[in-house]
Design an enzyme around this catalytic site. Structure first.
Site, PDB file in Angstrom:
ATOM      1  CB  CYS A  76      70.470 -22.257 -17.365  1.00  0.00           C
ATOM      2  SG  CYS A  76      71.446 -21.075 -18.139  1.00  0.00           S
ATOM      3  CG  ASP A 114      74.747 -28.308 -14.581  1.00  0.00           C
ATOM      4  OD1 ASP A 114      73.734 -27.197 -15.142  1.00  0.00           O
ATOM      5  OD2 ASP A 114      75.781 -28.802 -15.113  1.00  0.00           O
ATOM      6  CG  HIS A 165      73.069 -25.960 -18.086  1.00  0.00           C
ATOM      7  ND1 HIS A 165      73.569 -25.607 -17.014  1.00  0.00           N
ATOM      8  CD2 HIS A 165      72.758 -25.150 -19.054  1.00  0.00           C
ATOM      9  CE1 HIS A 165      73.684 -24.465 -16.872  1.00  0.00           C
ATOM     10  NE2 HIS A 165      73.258 -23.955 -18.113  1.00  0.00           N
TER      11      HIS A 165
END
Length: 462
Positions: free
Chosen positions: A129, A347, A349
Site C-alpha cells: 500500500c 485508498d 487497498h
C-alpha cells in the site's frame, strides 16, 4: 510487512460496487517460457503462487466484502483539494470538483502480474500500500509536469455517477438525509474543452503505462521493489513513507522518459536550498529542471500532534502541493484535500486484476476512482511524506515563500520541517551527531535535541 504473518486491508470489489470473487484470481504463470524446470523447482513455484493467492484471498475475507461507501459532504463549507477550493452548494463547482477528483490517478493493489524478482509473489495485496500511495503522489507531480494547467480526464464526466452524498447545513452533524432530487442526467456530447483535451490522451495513457505492473515499466511495482533492495527491503516487506520517497527519487533518476524532472528528498526535516538548486541547474537552453520535493516527517508520537492539523490544511491548500502519503498505522492512504475536520483521500487497498497497458486503447477506468472518501484528522498516522512540485526556478522560489508561510501556523511548536540556505553536511562516522539516535533541528538559532529511539519508522520525531 510479511504477507504470510500480517495483513493489510484489501477491498476486493468490482467497479460497479459489488464484491469481487477472490476465487477467480489469475493462475497464469508469468515465468520465463521455453525453459526446463525441475520437478522440485516447479513444485516450489506452485506452492509460492498458491501461498500468494491465499494471502490475497484472506485479505479479502478479513477486510473485504463491504460495499463501497459514499462519502457525505456538507454544502455549508468548501472542499479544498490540491490548491483549489470548491463550493458544493454551486452545481457547477460541484461538477468541477467531481471531474477534478476523478482525473487523479488511482493506483491500487493488483493481482496476476508477472513474478516479482526473487520471489513467487504475483500480487502486492497485503503489503504494497505504501508503494502504491507513493506512485499516486508521483503521478500527481507528473500530471502537473506534463499536462496543461487545469487538465481533467476528458471522458470522466461520462463515467462518473453522482456518488457524493451532499448534506443540508442543518443536518451536517448527523450526516443528514440525501437531497430530495438529484441533478438532471448529464448530456453525453463532448464539450469544446473535451475536444481540445483529446491530444493529451496519448500523454495520459503513456503516464499510466509507466506505472504498469510489469518489469519493463520504469515506475511500476517491479522497478520499485528492485530499487528498494538497496535499503534492505524486498517484496512482502513493510515499506515506510520515508524509504518510499527515496525509492521514487531513484526511479525518476533512472527513467529515460523524464529527463527534465528530478526528485529531491529532504533530510532531517530540512530542505537544503543549495542542494536543490545544484540538483535542478543545468546548461542552456533550459537552465532549470522541474523538481518534485518530498519531505518525510513524523508529526508526533503515536497520534498526530493537534497543533499540526492547521498546518497540514494550509499545505493542502497550496497549488504546489501534490499530496501527502500516510494514513493509519501500516495502512497507507493518499491524502489530497480536506473538508472541515476530515481529510479527503484515495485508498490503494482495493485489489484489482492487472491491466495490460501494452494493448491499444487499454481500459482506463480502473486507474481513476469515482468515490471520494473522507477520514477524520484524528485517525491520521503521524508518519507521512509530503510532496511539492515546481516547474521552474521562479516557481521554486514561489514554493519556498508559500510553504514557509504555511509552516508558521504551527506556532508554539517546532515546525513540521524547515528551509536552510546551506547544504547538507555529510555525517562523520563516530561524531556526536550520529550516536544514540539523536537528531538536531535548528530553528531561530536554537538547537533542539530530539530523541528518535521510539520512532516506529525512519522519521525525525518532532
Amino acid at each position: 510487512m510479511n504477507p504470510s504473518t500480517s495483513f493489510a486491508r484489501c477491498e476486493s470489489q468490482s467497479s460497479d460496487g459489488l464484491p469481487d470473487d477472490w476465487l477467480f484470481l489469475s493462475s497464469e504463470s508469468a515465468g520465463p517460457q521455453g525453459q526446463e524446470v525441475s520437478r522440485d523447482d516447479q513444485e516450489a513455484e506452485d506452492r509460492g503462487k498458491l501461498k500468494s493467492k491465499l494471502v490475497s484471498a484472506w485479505n479479502s475475507v478479513k477486510y473485504g466484502w463491504s460495499l463501497k461507501q459514499k462519502s457525505k459532504f456538507s454544502k455549508s463549507s468548501p472542499v479544498y483539494m490540491l490548491g483549489k477550493s470548491y463550493e458544493l452548494k454551486d452545481e457547477r463547482e460541484k461538477e468541477h470538483f467531481r471531474r477534478s477528483f476523478v482525473s487523479l490517478l488511482w493506483l491500487t493493489y493488483r493481482r496476476g502480474f508477472p513474478l516479482l524478482a526473487g520471489c513467487s509473489l504475483t500480487t502486492d495485496s497485503g503489503w504494497g500500500c505504501v508503494l502504491r500511495t507513493g506512485q499516486m503522489l508521483l503521478a500527481q507531480g507528473l500530471i502537473l509536469h506534463l499536462m496543461p494547467p487545469g487538465w481533467t480526464w476528458s471522458v470522466s464526466h461520462h463515467a462518473v455517477k453522482d456518488d457524493m452524498e451532499l448534506l443540508r447545513p442543518s443536518d451536517s452533524t448527523e450526516y443528514g438525509s440525501k437531497l430530495n432530487e438529484r441533478a438532471n442526467t448529464r448530456g453525453r456530447k463532448l464539450s469544446l474543452g473535451s475536444l481540445l483535451d483529446r491530444p493529451m490522451e496519448a500523454t495520459h495513457r503513456s503516464m499510466i503505462s509507466w506505472f504498469a505492473d510489469h518489469p519493463s515499466a520504469p515506475l511500476g511495482i517491479h522497478q520499485l521493489v528492485e530499487l528498494g533492495q538497496s535499503s534492505g527491503k524486498k517484496a512482502g516487506d513493510w515499506y515506510g513513507p520515508s524509504i518510499v520517497a527515496h525509492i521514487l527519487r531513484k526511479a525518476v533518476a533512472a527513467s529515460a522518459d523524464l529527463p527534465s524532472l528530478v526528485v529531491y528528498v529532504a533530510q532531517d526535516c530540512t530542505i537544503y536550498l543549495k542542494d536543490v538548486r545544484r540538483l535542478c541547474e543545468r546548461p542552456s537552453p533550459q537552465p532549470w529542471k522541474s523538481v518534485i520535493i518530498l519531505v518525510p516527517v513524523r508529526l508526533g508520537g503515536h497520534d498526530l500532534n493537534p497543533s499540526y492539523i492547521s498546518c497540514v490544511k494550509r499545505l493542502l491548500m497550496l497549488q504546489c502541493c501534490i499530496g501527502i502519503i500516510g494514513g493509519k498505522p501500516k495502512h497507507s492512504l493518499f491524502f489530497v484535500g480536506f473538508q472541515d475536520d476530515h481529510l479527503l483521500y484515495l485508498d490503494p487497498h482495493y485489489c484489482q486484476p492487472t491491466v495490460d497497458t501494452t494493448k491499444k486503447n487499454f481500459p482506463l477506468e480502473s486507474f481513476h476512482c469515482k468515490y471520494p472518501r473522507k477520514m477524520s484528522f484524528s485517525r491520521m498516522d503521524p508518519s507521512c511524506t509530503i510532496g511539492f512540485y515546481a516547474k521552474g526556478q521562479r516557481e521554486f522560489e514561489s514554493l519556498c515563500t508559500a510553504v514557509n508561510e504555511a509552516l508558521t501556523t504551527s506556532a508554539g511548536t517546532y515546525p513540521m520541517f524547515i528551509f536552510s540556505e546551506g547544504e547538507r553536511q555529510e555525517e562523520v562516522p563516530g561524531s556526536s551527531t550520529t550516536t544514540n539516535n539523536i537528531t538536531y533541528i535548528r530553528r531561530k538559532n536554537e538547537l533542539k535535541r530530539v530523541d528518535t529511539n521510539n520512532s516506529m519508522d525512519e522519521f525525525v520525531l518532532l
